[in-house]
Design an enzyme around this catalytic site. Structure first.
Site: not given
Ligand code: FEO
Length: 394
Positions: A24, A78, A80, A82, A145, A164, A192, A225
Protein backbone atom coordinates in the site's frame (compact mmCIF):
# COMPACT_ATOMS: atom_id res chain seq x y z
CA UNK A 1 7.26 -26.05 3.34
CA UNK A 2 8.34 -26.56 6.93
CA UNK A 3 7.25 -25.11 10.23
CA UNK A 4 10.02 -23.59 12.28
CA UNK A 5 10.01 -24.05 16.05
CA UNK A 6 10.95 -20.65 17.44
CA UNK A 7 10.42 -21.65 21.09
CA UNK A 8 9.30 -24.83 22.80
CA UNK A 9 6.16 -25.88 20.88
CA UNK A 10 5.71 -22.46 19.31
CA UNK A 11 6.11 -22.61 15.53
CA UNK A 12 6.46 -20.07 12.77
CA UNK A 13 3.97 -21.12 10.07
CA UNK A 14 3.92 -17.96 7.96
CA UNK A 15 4.69 -17.16 4.34
CA UNK A 16 7.49 -15.42 2.49
CA UNK A 17 6.44 -12.99 -0.22
CA UNK A 18 9.71 -12.51 -2.07
CA UNK A 19 8.08 -10.54 -4.89
CA UNK A 20 6.04 -7.89 -3.08
CA UNK A 21 7.37 -4.47 -4.08
CA UNK A 22 4.53 -2.15 -3.14
CA UNK A 23 2.79 -2.57 0.18
CA UNK A 24 0.00 0.00 0.00
CA UNK A 25 2.40 2.61 -1.40
CA UNK A 26 5.28 1.52 0.85
CA UNK A 27 8.11 0.48 -1.45
CA UNK A 28 9.23 -2.96 -0.28
CA UNK A 29 12.26 -3.64 -2.43
CA UNK A 30 13.28 -6.66 -0.34
CA UNK A 31 9.82 -8.23 -0.18
CA UNK A 32 7.68 -9.04 2.84
CA UNK A 33 6.89 -11.90 5.20
CA UNK A 34 3.54 -12.64 6.78
CA UNK A 35 4.26 -14.31 10.09
CA UNK A 36 1.66 -16.64 11.55
CA UNK A 37 2.44 -18.67 14.67
CA UNK A 38 1.15 -22.00 15.92
CA UNK A 39 1.16 -22.89 19.62
CA UNK A 40 0.81 -26.58 20.44
CA UNK A 41 -0.41 -27.14 23.98
CA UNK A 42 -3.47 -29.00 25.32
CA UNK A 43 -5.26 -26.60 23.03
CA UNK A 44 -3.91 -25.77 19.59
CA UNK A 45 -3.77 -22.08 18.80
CA UNK A 46 -3.06 -20.34 15.51
CA UNK A 47 -2.00 -16.73 15.95
CA UNK A 48 -2.88 -14.72 12.84
CA UNK A 49 -2.92 -16.04 9.30
CA UNK A 50 -1.33 -14.81 6.06
CA UNK A 51 -2.36 -12.93 2.93
CA UNK A 52 -4.94 -15.05 1.14
CA UNK A 53 -2.77 -16.00 -1.85
CA UNK A 54 -0.31 -17.64 0.56
CA UNK A 55 -2.94 -19.76 2.33
CA UNK A 56 -1.61 -23.05 0.90
CA UNK A 57 1.91 -22.24 2.05
CA UNK A 58 0.70 -21.59 5.61
CA UNK A 59 -1.49 -24.70 5.60
CA UNK A 60 1.40 -26.92 4.50
CA UNK A 61 3.53 -25.59 7.34
CA UNK A 62 0.74 -26.14 9.89
CA UNK A 63 0.27 -29.70 8.62
CA UNK A 64 3.88 -30.46 9.53
CA UNK A 65 2.96 -29.94 13.20
CA UNK A 66 -0.75 -30.68 13.72
CA UNK A 67 -3.89 -31.69 11.93
CA UNK A 68 -5.29 -28.23 11.01
CA UNK A 69 -8.86 -29.38 11.60
CA UNK A 70 -7.94 -29.77 15.28
CA UNK A 71 -7.05 -26.13 15.84
CA UNK A 72 -9.03 -24.90 18.85
CA UNK A 73 -8.44 -21.15 18.65
CA UNK A 74 -7.48 -18.72 15.90
CA UNK A 75 -6.29 -15.43 17.30
CA UNK A 76 -6.82 -12.50 14.97
CA UNK A 77 -4.56 -9.80 16.36
CA UNK A 78 -5.38 -7.51 13.42
CA UNK A 79 -8.03 -7.34 10.72
CA UNK A 80 -5.86 -5.99 7.88
CA UNK A 81 -5.91 -8.70 5.26
CA UNK A 82 -2.18 -9.36 5.16
CA UNK A 83 -2.95 -11.13 8.47
CA UNK A 84 -6.61 -12.09 8.27
CA UNK A 85 -6.75 -12.83 4.53
CA UNK A 86 -6.62 -16.61 5.02
CA UNK A 87 -8.95 -16.68 8.01
CA UNK A 88 -12.08 -17.64 6.09
CA UNK A 89 -10.32 -20.54 4.35
CA UNK A 90 -8.76 -21.59 7.63
CA UNK A 91 -12.16 -21.60 9.31
CA UNK A 92 -13.48 -23.91 6.58
CA UNK A 93 -10.91 -26.47 7.77
CA UNK A 94 -10.74 -25.68 11.48
CA UNK A 95 -14.51 -25.66 11.74
CA UNK A 96 -14.64 -25.73 15.53
CA UNK A 97 -12.00 -23.11 16.12
CA UNK A 98 -13.07 -20.11 18.17
CA UNK A 99 -11.88 -16.80 16.74
CA UNK A 100 -10.32 -14.54 19.36
CA UNK A 101 -10.12 -10.81 18.70
CA UNK A 102 -10.98 -7.41 20.13
CA UNK A 103 -14.45 -5.87 19.88
CA UNK A 104 -13.29 -3.72 16.97
CA UNK A 105 -11.62 -6.79 15.50
CA UNK A 106 -14.93 -8.64 15.45
CA UNK A 107 -16.61 -5.68 13.74
CA UNK A 108 -13.84 -5.60 11.13
CA UNK A 109 -13.83 -9.33 10.48
CA UNK A 110 -17.61 -9.32 10.05
CA UNK A 111 -17.22 -6.62 7.36
CA UNK A 112 -14.50 -8.54 5.52
CA UNK A 113 -15.72 -12.14 5.66
CA UNK A 114 -18.80 -14.27 5.83
CA UNK A 115 -18.60 -15.04 9.53
CA UNK A 116 -21.99 -16.67 9.83
CA UNK A 117 -21.77 -19.52 12.31
CA UNK A 118 -18.33 -18.48 13.63
CA UNK A 119 -17.82 -18.60 17.34
CA UNK A 120 -16.05 -15.48 18.58
CA UNK A 121 -14.35 -14.75 21.87
CA UNK A 122 -13.97 -10.99 22.29
CA UNK A 123 -11.06 -9.98 24.53
CA UNK A 124 -9.68 -6.81 26.05
CA UNK A 125 -6.43 -5.84 27.76
CA UNK A 126 -5.73 -8.06 30.76
CA UNK A 127 -7.95 -10.96 29.68
CA UNK A 128 -6.25 -14.33 29.94
CA UNK A 129 -6.82 -17.75 28.39
CA UNK A 130 -5.34 -20.96 29.78
CA UNK A 131 -4.50 -23.36 26.95
CA UNK A 132 -2.74 -26.09 28.97
CA UNK A 133 0.73 -25.40 30.33
CA UNK A 134 0.57 -21.93 28.82
CA UNK A 135 -1.51 -18.85 29.56
CA UNK A 136 -2.22 -16.28 26.91
CA UNK A 137 -2.61 -12.64 27.92
CA UNK A 138 -4.20 -10.19 25.53
CA UNK A 139 -3.11 -6.58 25.13
CA UNK A 140 -5.21 -4.17 23.08
CA UNK A 141 -3.13 -1.88 20.89
CA UNK A 142 -5.82 0.45 19.49
CA UNK A 143 -4.61 2.54 16.53
CA UNK A 144 -1.28 0.74 16.45
CA UNK A 145 -2.09 0.87 13.77
CA UNK A 146 -5.80 0.04 13.30
CA UNK A 147 -8.57 0.37 15.90
CA UNK A 148 -8.76 -3.43 16.20
CA UNK A 149 -5.05 -4.12 16.74
CA UNK A 150 -3.89 -6.19 19.67
CA UNK A 151 -0.96 -8.31 20.80
CA UNK A 152 -0.88 -11.73 22.44
CA UNK A 153 1.58 -12.54 25.22
CA UNK A 154 2.51 -16.11 26.16
CA UNK A 155 3.13 -15.64 29.88
CA UNK A 156 5.16 -18.73 30.75
CA UNK A 157 7.52 -18.21 27.80
CA UNK A 158 7.59 -14.40 28.03
CA UNK A 159 6.89 -14.31 24.33
CA UNK A 160 5.11 -11.31 22.82
CA UNK A 161 3.32 -11.92 19.52
CA UNK A 162 3.12 -8.26 18.65
CA UNK A 163 1.53 -8.30 15.18
CA UNK A 164 2.54 -5.20 13.14
CA UNK A 165 4.37 -3.49 16.02
CA UNK A 166 8.14 -4.07 15.86
CA UNK A 167 7.82 -5.57 12.37
CA UNK A 168 9.93 -5.03 9.28
CA UNK A 169 9.15 -5.42 5.59
CA UNK A 170 12.00 -7.70 4.71
CA UNK A 171 11.72 -11.16 3.15
CA UNK A 172 14.29 -13.68 4.30
CA UNK A 173 14.80 -17.34 5.07
CA UNK A 174 16.28 -16.21 8.38
CA UNK A 175 13.80 -15.98 11.24
CA UNK A 176 15.74 -14.09 13.91
CA UNK A 177 17.32 -10.67 14.31
CA UNK A 178 20.68 -12.26 15.09
CA UNK A 179 20.58 -14.27 11.85
CA UNK A 180 20.58 -11.13 9.71
CA UNK A 181 22.44 -9.00 12.28
CA UNK A 182 20.62 -6.99 14.94
CA UNK A 183 21.72 -3.69 13.41
CA UNK A 184 20.36 -4.75 10.03
CA UNK A 185 17.07 -5.76 11.65
CA UNK A 186 16.79 -2.36 13.36
CA UNK A 187 17.46 -0.67 10.01
CA UNK A 188 14.49 -2.46 8.44
CA UNK A 189 12.32 -1.85 11.50
CA UNK A 190 13.09 1.85 11.23
CA UNK A 191 11.89 1.95 7.61
CA UNK A 192 8.69 0.20 8.72
CA UNK A 193 8.18 2.53 11.68
CA UNK A 194 8.79 5.67 9.61
CA UNK A 195 6.30 4.71 6.91
CA UNK A 196 3.55 3.16 9.01
CA UNK A 197 3.80 4.15 12.65
CA UNK A 198 5.41 7.60 12.54
CA UNK A 199 2.14 9.55 12.99
CA UNK A 200 1.29 7.38 15.98
CA UNK A 201 4.44 8.22 17.96
CA UNK A 202 2.51 9.53 20.98
CA UNK A 203 0.34 6.39 21.09
CA UNK A 204 3.47 4.25 20.77
CA UNK A 205 5.07 6.11 23.67
CA UNK A 206 1.99 5.69 25.88
CA UNK A 207 1.63 2.02 24.99
CA UNK A 208 5.28 1.36 25.87
CA UNK A 209 4.66 3.10 29.20
CA UNK A 210 1.53 1.03 29.80
CA UNK A 211 3.36 -2.21 29.01
CA UNK A 212 6.16 -1.08 31.32
CA UNK A 213 3.64 -0.71 34.17
CA UNK A 214 2.41 -4.28 33.63
CA UNK A 215 5.94 -5.42 34.49
CA UNK A 216 5.97 -7.86 31.63
CA UNK A 217 9.32 -9.34 30.73
CA UNK A 218 10.11 -10.32 27.18
CA UNK A 219 12.37 -13.14 26.18
CA UNK A 220 11.37 -12.70 22.56
CA UNK A 221 9.15 -10.43 20.46
CA UNK A 222 7.67 -12.08 17.40
CA UNK A 223 6.04 -9.58 15.03
CA UNK A 224 3.86 -10.39 12.06
CA UNK A 225 6.42 -9.12 9.53
CA UNK A 226 10.13 -9.75 9.22
CA UNK A 227 12.49 -11.31 11.72
CA UNK A 228 11.81 -12.18 15.36
CA UNK A 229 13.56 -10.23 18.10
CA UNK A 230 15.75 -12.33 20.37
CA UNK A 231 16.96 -8.96 21.62
CA UNK A 232 13.65 -7.31 22.58
CA UNK A 233 15.25 -4.46 24.51
CA UNK A 234 17.03 -3.26 21.36
CA UNK A 235 13.83 -2.73 19.41
CA UNK A 236 11.87 -1.39 22.40
CA UNK A 237 14.59 1.23 22.98
CA UNK A 238 14.61 2.10 19.28
CA UNK A 239 10.81 2.56 19.32
CA UNK A 240 11.10 4.87 22.36
CA UNK A 241 13.69 6.95 20.51
CA UNK A 242 11.67 7.16 17.31
CA UNK A 243 8.42 7.94 19.15
CA UNK A 244 10.10 10.97 20.71
CA UNK A 245 11.44 12.17 17.32
CA UNK A 246 14.92 12.46 18.76
CA UNK A 247 16.84 14.40 16.11
CA UNK A 248 20.26 13.63 14.77
CA UNK A 249 22.52 16.25 13.29
CA UNK A 250 21.21 15.60 9.81
CA UNK A 251 19.59 17.60 7.01
CA UNK A 252 17.46 15.95 4.35
CA UNK A 253 17.21 17.84 1.05
CA UNK A 254 14.38 16.65 -1.16
CA UNK A 255 13.49 17.98 -4.58
CA UNK A 256 12.04 17.42 -7.99
CA UNK A 257 12.96 19.35 -11.06
CA UNK A 258 11.72 20.19 -14.57
CA UNK A 259 14.75 21.74 -16.30
CA UNK A 260 17.40 21.16 -13.61
CA UNK A 261 17.20 24.62 -12.00
CA UNK A 262 15.65 23.27 -8.79
CA UNK A 263 18.19 20.42 -8.85
CA UNK A 264 21.08 22.89 -9.01
CA UNK A 265 19.64 24.86 -6.08
CA UNK A 266 19.11 21.63 -4.10
CA UNK A 267 22.76 20.67 -4.54
CA UNK A 268 23.97 24.11 -3.48
CA UNK A 269 21.77 23.95 -0.34
CA UNK A 270 23.07 20.45 0.41
CA UNK A 271 26.67 21.62 0.06
CA UNK A 272 26.00 24.50 2.45
CA UNK A 273 24.16 22.33 5.01
CA UNK A 274 27.06 19.86 4.96
CA UNK A 275 29.23 22.50 6.63
CA UNK A 276 27.38 21.74 9.88
CA UNK A 277 25.41 18.53 9.42
CA UNK A 278 25.27 15.19 7.72
CA UNK A 279 23.27 15.59 4.52
CA UNK A 280 21.00 13.30 2.49
CA UNK A 281 19.86 14.42 -0.96
CA UNK A 282 16.85 12.83 -2.66
CA UNK A 283 15.15 13.20 -6.03
CA UNK A 284 11.45 12.50 -5.67
CA UNK A 285 11.03 10.52 -8.88
CA UNK A 286 14.27 8.59 -8.58
CA UNK A 287 14.50 7.67 -4.91
CA UNK A 288 12.06 5.53 -2.86
CA UNK A 289 9.77 7.63 -0.68
CA UNK A 290 9.95 4.98 2.05
CA UNK A 291 13.70 5.62 2.29
CA UNK A 292 13.25 9.40 2.24
CA UNK A 293 10.71 9.20 5.06
CA UNK A 294 13.06 7.02 7.09
CA UNK A 295 15.74 9.68 6.87
CA UNK A 296 13.25 12.40 7.80
CA UNK A 297 12.21 10.52 10.96
CA UNK A 298 15.35 11.50 12.87
CA UNK A 299 16.61 14.48 10.85
CA UNK A 300 16.89 17.86 12.55
CA UNK A 301 16.52 19.76 9.27
CA UNK A 302 14.55 19.34 6.09
CA UNK A 303 14.52 21.29 2.81
CA UNK A 304 11.96 20.64 0.10
CA UNK A 305 12.27 22.09 -3.37
CA UNK A 306 9.91 22.30 -6.30
CA UNK A 307 9.61 24.05 -9.62
CA UNK A 308 6.46 26.07 -10.08
CA UNK A 309 4.11 24.59 -12.67
CA UNK A 310 0.79 26.24 -13.51
CA UNK A 311 1.35 28.51 -10.49
CA UNK A 312 1.40 25.47 -8.24
CA UNK A 313 3.83 23.03 -6.76
CA UNK A 314 5.12 20.38 -9.22
CA UNK A 315 2.76 17.32 -9.09
CA UNK A 316 5.31 14.75 -7.76
CA UNK A 317 6.19 17.19 -4.98
CA UNK A 318 2.47 17.66 -4.23
CA UNK A 319 2.11 13.88 -3.87
CA UNK A 320 5.07 13.73 -1.53
CA UNK A 321 3.73 16.62 0.55
CA UNK A 322 0.50 14.65 0.99
CA UNK A 323 2.50 11.63 2.14
CA UNK A 324 4.48 13.83 4.52
CA UNK A 325 1.35 15.46 5.99
CA UNK A 326 -0.14 12.03 6.68
CA UNK A 327 2.96 10.76 8.45
CA UNK A 328 3.26 13.93 10.57
CA UNK A 329 6.97 14.13 11.39
CA UNK A 330 7.84 16.48 14.25
CA UNK A 331 10.67 18.65 15.55
CA UNK A 332 12.19 19.87 12.29
CA UNK A 333 13.75 23.07 11.07
CA UNK A 334 12.51 23.48 7.51
CA UNK A 335 13.20 25.46 4.40
CA UNK A 336 11.31 25.59 1.10
CA UNK A 337 13.07 26.35 -2.16
CA UNK A 338 12.43 26.24 -5.88
CA UNK A 339 12.61 27.85 -9.27
CA UNK A 340 9.95 29.56 -11.34
CA UNK A 341 9.59 31.28 -14.70
CA UNK A 342 6.99 33.95 -14.07
CA UNK A 343 4.26 33.50 -11.44
CA UNK A 344 5.98 31.51 -8.70
CA UNK A 345 3.88 29.80 -6.04
CA UNK A 346 5.50 26.45 -5.25
CA UNK A 347 7.44 27.57 -2.18
CA UNK A 348 4.29 29.07 -0.65
CA UNK A 349 2.54 25.71 -0.86
CA UNK A 350 5.51 23.93 0.66
CA UNK A 351 5.68 26.47 3.47
CA UNK A 352 1.98 25.97 4.23
CA UNK A 353 2.67 22.28 4.81
CA UNK A 354 5.66 23.10 7.02
CA UNK A 355 3.47 25.43 9.07
CA UNK A 356 0.73 22.80 9.37
CA UNK A 357 3.36 20.39 10.69
CA UNK A 358 4.54 23.05 13.16
CA UNK A 359 8.10 23.00 11.87
CA UNK A 360 10.40 25.92 12.57
CA UNK A 361 10.27 27.57 9.15
CA UNK A 362 13.30 29.39 7.72
CA UNK A 363 13.07 31.99 4.96
CA UNK A 364 12.29 30.28 1.63
CA UNK A 365 14.41 30.61 -1.47
CA UNK A 366 12.59 31.10 -4.76
CA UNK A 367 14.74 31.82 -7.82
CA UNK A 368 13.68 32.82 -11.32
CA UNK A 369 14.68 30.63 -14.28
CA UNK A 370 18.28 29.43 -14.21
CA UNK A 371 20.12 30.44 -11.02
CA UNK A 372 23.12 32.74 -11.49
CA UNK A 373 26.41 32.18 -9.66
CA UNK A 374 25.39 34.86 -7.21
CA UNK A 375 22.04 33.20 -6.57
CA UNK A 376 23.69 29.83 -6.08
CA UNK A 377 25.91 31.42 -3.47
CA UNK A 378 22.71 32.54 -1.72
CA UNK A 379 21.41 28.97 -1.89
CA UNK A 380 24.67 27.71 -0.41
CA UNK A 381 24.43 30.25 2.42
CA UNK A 382 20.79 29.29 3.07
CA UNK A 383 22.01 25.68 3.33
CA UNK A 384 24.70 26.73 5.80
CA UNK A 385 22.04 28.41 7.97
CA UNK A 386 19.78 25.37 7.79
CA UNK A 387 22.64 23.02 8.69
CA UNK A 388 23.72 25.25 11.56
CA UNK A 389 20.17 25.44 12.94
CA UNK A 390 19.63 21.69 12.52
CA UNK A 391 22.89 20.95 14.33
CA UNK A 392 21.49 22.72 17.39
CA UNK A 393 18.33 20.57 17.52
CA UNK A 394 20.21 17.28 17.92
FE1 FEO B 1 0.63 -5.97 8.52
FE2 FEO B 1 -1.59 -3.58 9.43
O1 FEO B 1 -1.00 -5.08 8.53
Amino acid sequence: MNAEEIMDKVYWVGAIDWEERDFHNFETHRGVTYNAYLIKDEKIVLVDTVKEKFFDEMLQRIEKVVDPSEIDYIISNHVETDHSGSLEKMKEIAKNATVICTKKGKEGLEKHFNTEGWEFKVVKTGDELKIGERTLLFLEMPMLHWPDSMATYVKEQKLLLSNDAFGQHFASEERFDEDIGVEEAVKWAKIYYANILMPLGELVRRKLEEIGKLNLEFSMIAPSHGVIWKNPSVIIEAYSRWAEFKAENKVVVIYDTMWESTAIIAKAIAEGAAQHSEVRLFHLRKDPWSEIMTEILDAGGIAIGSPTMHNRVFPPVAGFLTYLRGLKPKNKVAMAFGSYGWGGGAVKEINRVFEELKFEVLEPLSLRYRPTEEELQKAYEAGVRLGERASKTS
